[in-house]
Design a protein around this motif. Structure first.
Motif, mmCIF file in Angstrom:
data_model
loop_
_atom_site.group_PDB
_atom_site.id
_atom_site.type_symbol
_atom_site.label_atom_id
_atom_site.label_comp_id
_atom_site.label_asym_id
_atom_site.label_seq_id
_atom_site.Cartn_x
_atom_site.Cartn_y
_atom_site.Cartn_z
ATOM 1 N N ALA A 84 0.663 -1.215 -0.011
ATOM 2 C CA ALA A 84 0.006 0.116 0.005
ATOM 3 C C ALA A 84 0.900 1.201 -0.008
ATOM 4 O O ALA A 84 0.349 2.628 -0.353
ATOM 5 N N LEU A 85 1.616 1.018 0.056
ATOM 6 C CA LEU A 85 2.982 2.241 0.709
ATOM 7 C C LEU A 85 3.903 3.233 -1.168
ATOM 8 O O LEU A 85 4.302 3.672 -0.904
ATOM 9 N N LEU A 86 3.238 2.081 -1.831
ATOM 10 C CA LEU A 86 3.580 2.252 -3.494
ATOM 11 C C LEU A 86 3.042 3.412 -3.867
ATOM 12 O O LEU A 86 5.289 4.235 -4.244
ATOM 13 N N LEU A 87 2.323 3.809 -3.806
ATOM 14 C CA LEU A 87 2.513 5.670 -4.379
ATOM 15 C C LEU A 87 2.860 6.312 -4.114
ATOM 16 O O LEU A 87 3.393 7.793 -4.423
ATOM 17 N N PRO A 88 2.192 6.221 -2.814
ATOM 18 C CA PRO A 88 2.785 7.245 -1.677
ATOM 19 C C PRO A 88 4.240 7.813 -1.994
ATOM 20 O O PRO A 88 5.001 8.399 -2.530
ATOM 21 N N VAL A 89 5.328 6.741 -2.153
ATOM 22 C CA VAL A 89 6.468 6.318 -2.360
ATOM 23 C C VAL A 89 6.917 7.207 -3.409
ATOM 24 O O VAL A 89 8.197 8.040 -3.841
ATOM 25 N N LEU A 90 6.754 6.839 -4.623
ATOM 26 C CA LEU A 90 6.718 7.261 -6.171
ATOM 27 C C LEU A 90 6.450 8.228 -6.420
ATOM 28 O O LEU A 90 7.245 9.249 -6.875
ATOM 29 N N HIS A 91 5.711 9.331 -5.271
ATOM 30 C CA HIS A 91 5.249 10.598 -5.504
ATOM 31 C C HIS A 91 6.604 11.149 -4.688
ATOM 32 O O HIS A 91 6.855 12.527 -5.277
ATOM 33 N N HIS B 262 -1.632 0.205 17.992
ATOM 34 C CA HIS B 262 -2.439 0.650 16.789
ATOM 35 C C HIS B 262 -2.151 1.437 15.567
ATOM 36 O O HIS B 262 -1.307 2.910 16.298
ATOM 37 N N SER B 263 -2.386 1.724 15.008
ATOM 38 C CA SER B 263 -2.114 2.305 13.053
ATOM 39 C C SER B 263 -2.841 2.657 12.653
ATOM 40 O O SER B 263 -3.688 1.015 11.893
ATOM 41 N N ALA B 264 -2.543 3.254 11.420
ATOM 42 C CA ALA B 264 -3.763 3.423 9.866
ATOM 43 C C ALA B 264 -1.891 3.939 9.015
ATOM 44 O O ALA B 264 -1.392 3.931 9.960
ATOM 45 N N LEU B 265 -2.388 3.213 7.915
ATOM 46 C CA LEU B 265 -1.422 3.491 7.517
ATOM 47 C C LEU B 265 -0.482 5.144 7.307
ATOM 48 O O LEU B 265 0.622 5.534 7.241
ATOM 49 N N PHE B 266 -1.599 6.277 7.178
ATOM 50 C CA PHE B 266 -1.118 7.920 7.107
ATOM 51 C C PHE B 266 -0.479 8.223 8.491
ATOM 52 O O PHE B 266 0.187 8.839 8.587
#
Length: 977
Positions: A316-323, A609-613
């Motif tokens: 799920a990190l792919l697009l944020p990293v590419l940016h 406990h966590s979420a992606l962002f």
């Protein structure tokens, strides 16, 4: 050929170049004779590149992934399976097997004999997954009895017959000519002694087993057969495994050697410098994902050159990293989850809409808005016959406005029809087709085949009206492709395609299939920055490694909760548990870093406990190990914020709190004067008393608050209902005298219930609020009746009264509606019902003659100025206004008193707020004043109104008054901005 010694390739050196050297050496410069068995096909691209860089011209070695090896092994078997069973096929077949076994098993019979397919399928899919894993591990399970205290009763029944279910399952698959990937591996392992000729090691055709670290049961059997036949096993590991004391992450390789009783020898010599090589490690602790990505972009720009890998622990990190990558020409070798795509969000929004329908078929308004606002639908358009282009978003916005101003549950056909009447014919037709294709067709689908047809309809609709949009968004186009080539066929062609399922289960199946899909990328070029997942790094080497989001929940990761077979019971069946998965992850990470020049780790710290962002996590235990190693080398603890342990830091400045206000501009001044020349109401004056700035936004600027369905309590609707009930209760007594006891609580309750039915509160209010209202109102009404006077005459109910008032020498037009007008002791009494909180005034205000004398003098001084008052006068006016609003927070009763005196001519005795929220008591305006004091207080009511109106007319600024009302003020965002 006899078993060859294991070839140990030191993990301080890149593996694939050394492997190519070994292949060339053992084939005497003819690598095309060799066969290399690898876990997956990714290394083949790098092997080709190595030969290309060396200028080799000739045949290349044949590379076979393990899945291809299984296919070759099975190709020789007789009666090979004809069709691969998908999960739904497996679920249907397992249902038959379990029901068949239930005839002779009491536990299964009690739980599953009468269970229909809809209820069994979730258990069937879990059971199919477990049996598939058992096949892959080469385990023939036995029944596990006496697990009632360890798992739920249905799970205990299935595990208690697991061995029999497995045998029946295999027999059923063979009978139908079906197979699964796990069964293929299991059957290949059973025939491991018959090595296919293409795989048979020979002196002129050496076989190399490379890249494996921890073996499954079937891998163990097949690869061991190849090794015994003469294949070379090549391990990329800690070279101290030769001494029997390897790094802890390589314990599995040491166990592998001991299990096969194999000898080991070094494949390449290791220099002293290489033996002592340790990568330069840098650590960065962020507070969220964005802080990590900012640090990653900085490090990529400022560190040395060489091959670079950005390793993502979660796809799920792919697009944020590419940016955030400074270089855009990168190699992405991991799939992007379809569940993260806009397409999945559209489908999931439609599933949620259907799952939340009311019993009468109406749609929940928020779920419908999520569909109407989806970007895919809003970018579609069509052309009329005359060439005019109509955008679907215009129709969707019109429909959204209707939904937001309606009720919590929307009658979709009626709403669509109302919207169609406001749109051009072409756009209305497109909107109708959109909703019928998305919402209507899904509502009719009750089988997986119907769901597949619905997906096909959405796919066709998006392509038909999307135009060239999909060419500009290749990721979305690929998602549509995989939807129709993978998900839809699996739903349409299975043994349960015609089975009717409840919506929750049907949509759950679709979600599972969608979440399994990955959108692939073209894995080119092989140089520069490469973005890949942890598993994709196997066998590969990079000079610089950047591990993003290295937190414990993904590296090594926490095992998912399995209600059928908990992690604590997996070892009983010989299945890998969480500890074994952790060792695999540890080897993968340490092997990747061992030969790198630099290794950078990024994570976010905080609660678990966590979420992606925006969530907070715990750093990986592997990172903890690296930090401990660094501390051992330095002999001191690492301090966050200093190298090599950096930490995100942000500068926080205190912003001084300044009162929010708006200067009186010529436009606002003109609007205020126009307002004062019109008909005034006590409600508007009270709004100015509460907060002048809100009054300006709402009345002068005429900013409309956001219209949206109210899902919580509706105090305004409840207040209107209670007012209607009291009007009906006292209606028969209009013009008559009422004595305490003439009206009973039962009569009051009957009037309220009738008013509640007419207002439709049971439909408007949430169920809990409605229940509390129905329980509390009878008590409140009874207390209200108990606090009524012994005797009173009802003069009027909800009387509208209009009059011109002379206030400090200036005329103003007023209007108002008095809830109830009584005559008591020969005097008129004003009663105003309040269902909410009551703002209490200062009882001593009406005997404070100096205050009102000052107010009269100020009004006269302001009027004599002829224009804007001087600064001193304005300051005094501000002070008097502030004193007034603190002592008299509402002008409603003073205005009604002044209006009655001007219109009726009768003397007014008092006015009171009737508090209906708790005790039903009357809170008088004047209280126990004598006749002369009462007459003076009535005159002072006009002075209070005059002071307020003069302030409204001349105040140079309109200030906000922060208070509790800010929490529900619709204009609060304007103050914050």
């Amino acid at each position: 050929m006899s078993a060859q010694p294991f070839l140990i390739f030191p993990w301080q050196r890149p593996f694939l170049p050394d492997l190519v050297d070994t292949v060339e050496k053992l084939t005497h410069g003819q690598p095309g004779k060799a066969l290399i068995v690898v876990p997956h096909q990714r290394p083949w691209r790098y092997i080709v590149r190595i030969f290309e860089e060396r200028g080799y011209a000739g045949l290349l070695p044949k590379t076979v992934a393990f899945s291809e090896l299984v296919a070759l092994w099975r190709a020789r078997a007789q009666g090979a399976a004809k069709m691969a069973a998908n999960p739904l096929d497996q679920g249907a077949l397992l249902h038959q097997c379990v029901r068949g076994l239930a005839r002779e098993d009491a536990a299964l019979e009690a739980r599953f004999a009468k269970m229909d397919m809809a209820r069994f399928l979730p258990w069937g899919l879990r059971l199919a997954s477990l049996l598939e894993e058992l096949f892959i591990q080469g385990v023939e399970p036995a029944d596990l009895a006496h697990l009632e205290g360890e798992v739920t009763a249905p799970a205990a029944a299935l595990l208690g017959a697991l061995g029999r279910i497995s045998r029946a399952w295999r027999a059923a698959l063979e009978e139908r000519g079906w197979t699964t990937p796990g069964l293929e591996q299991f059957l290949a392992a059973r025939g491991a002694a018959r090595i296919p000729p293409l795989l048979q090691p020979a002196a002129e055709r050496p076989v190399f087993i490379a890249g494996f670290s921890v073996l499954s049961g079937t891998e163990e059997t097949l690869l061991r057969a190849l090794w015994r036949a003469g294949a070379h096993v090549c391990l990329h590991t800690d070279p101290t495994v030769l001494e029997g004391a390897p790094h802890w992450a390589c314990a599995e390789q040491g166990a592998w050697l001991r299990r096969w009783h194999a000898r080991a020898e070094p494949a390449v010599p290791l220099t002293e410098a290489e033996a002592g090589h340790e990568p330069r490690r840098e650590f960065f602790a962020g507070y969220d994902l964005h802080s990590q990505l900012e640090a990653l972009a900085h490090d990529l720009r400022h560190t040395g050159g060489g091959s670079t890998a950005v390793v993502l622990t979660d796809s799920a990190l792919l697009l944020p990293v590419l940016h955030h990558l400074p270089e855009k020409d990168v190699n992405v070798s991991m799939g992007y989850p379809l569940a993260r795509s806009p397409l999945f969000r559209l489908l999931d929004a439609l599933f949620t809409l259907e799952e939340g329908r009311a019993e009468d078929g109406r749609c929940y308004w928020r779920s419908l808005l999520h569909v109407l606002r989806h970007p895919y639908l809003n970018m579609l358009e069509t052309r009329a016959s005359d060439g005019e282009v109509f955008a679907l978003r215009d129709g969707l916005r019109r429909m959204e406005a209707l939904v937001r101003t309606g009720s919590r549950y929307v009658d979709l056909p009626a709403c669509l029809e109302e919207c169609r009447q406001q749109l051009p014919a072409t756009l209305a037709a497109l909107l109708t087709e959109c909703l019928e294709t998305t919402v209507g067709a899904l509502h009719e689908a009750d089988t997986t085949a119907g769901l597949a047809a619905w997906l096909g309809g959405i796919h066709g609709f998006l392509l038909a009206y999307g135009g060239d949009v999909w060419r500009r968004f290749p990721l979305d186009a690929e998602a549509l492709f995989r939807l129709m080539r993978h998900v839809a066929p699996e739903l349409a062609h299975n043994a349960l395609a015609g089975e009717v399922f409840p919506p929750a289960l049907l949509y759950g199946i679709a979600r599972q299939l969608l979440e399994r899909e990955r959108i692939p990328f073209e894995a080119d070029p092989l140089v520069g920055v490469q973005v890949l997942g942890m598993l994709e790094t196997r066998l590969l080497h990079f000079d610089r490694v950047f591990v993003v989001d290295a937190t414990d929940d993904v590296l090594p990761g926490n095992p998912a909760q399995d209600p059928l077979l908990p992690d604590s019971l997996r070892a009983v069946l010989g299945l890998p548990d969480a500890r074994r998965r952790e060792r695999v992850a540890a080897y993968t990470l340490h092997r990747l870093c061992a030969s790198a020049r630099e290794a950078h780790f990024y994570w976010q710290e905080g609660v678990s406990h966590s979420a992606l962002f925006d969530g907070k996590k715990l750093r990986s235990r592997f990172v903890e190990g690296f930090l401990w190693q660094a501390e051992q080398e330095r002999g001191a603890l690492l301090t966050p914020g200093t190298a090599p342990l950096r930490a995100a830091a942000c500068e926080v400045r205190q912003s001084p709190a300044e009162p929010v206000s708006l200067a009186r501009t010529p436009g606002l001044d003109a609007a205020m004067k126009a307002f004062l020349r019109g008909t005034l109401s006590a409600t508007r004056l009270d709004a100015y008393l509460d907060c002048p700035l809100r009054f300006v936004w709402e009345t002068l600027c005429r900013l409309k608050p956001r219209q949206e369905v109210n899902e919580g309590d509706d105090p305004a609707a409840v207040g209107t209902c209670l007012h209607a009930a009291l009007r009906a209760l006292y209606g028969p007594w209009l013009g008559k005298t009422v004595r305490k006891g003439d009206i009973t609580g039962a009569q009051a309750l009957a009037c309220f219930q009738e008013a509640m039915a007419q207002a439709g509160l049971r439909r408007l209010l949430p169920a809990d609020a409605c229940l509390m209202l129905e329980a509390s109102v009878p008590v409140r009404l009874q207390k209200f009746l108990e606090h009524q006077p012994e005797e009173t005459q009802i003069v009027a109910l909800e009387r509208r009264i209009d009059a011109d008032l002379i206030l400090a020498g200036r005329p103003y037009a007023f209007t108002g509606i008095i809830d109830r007008l009584d005559r008591r002791d020969g005097l008129l009494h004003v009663l105003d019902y309040k269902t909410g909180g009551i703002k209490r005034h200062d009882p001593g205000l009406w005997t404070d003659s100096p205050f009102f004398a000052r107010a009269a003098e100020l009004c006269a001084r302001v009027d004599s100025a002829g224009g804007a008052p001087d600064a001193e006068t304005m300051a005094e006016l501000d002070g008097a206004f502030e004193a007034l609003r603190e002592r008299l927070p509402s002008m409603q009763l003073p205005a009604y008193v002044a209006l009655l005196e001007a219109r009726e001519g009768d003397a007014v005795g008092d006015a009171a707020l009737v508090e209906l929220r708790f005790q039903g008591k009357e809170h008088p305006l004047f209280g126990p004043l004598l006749d002369d004091e009462l007459a003076s207080a009535r005159a002072d009511c006009k002075l209070a109104l005059a002071l307020l109106l003069r302030h409204m007319e001349h105040a140079p600024r309109f200030d906000a008054r922060p208070d509790a009302h800010c929490r529900w003020c619709p204009y609060a965002p304007l103050c914050a901005s």
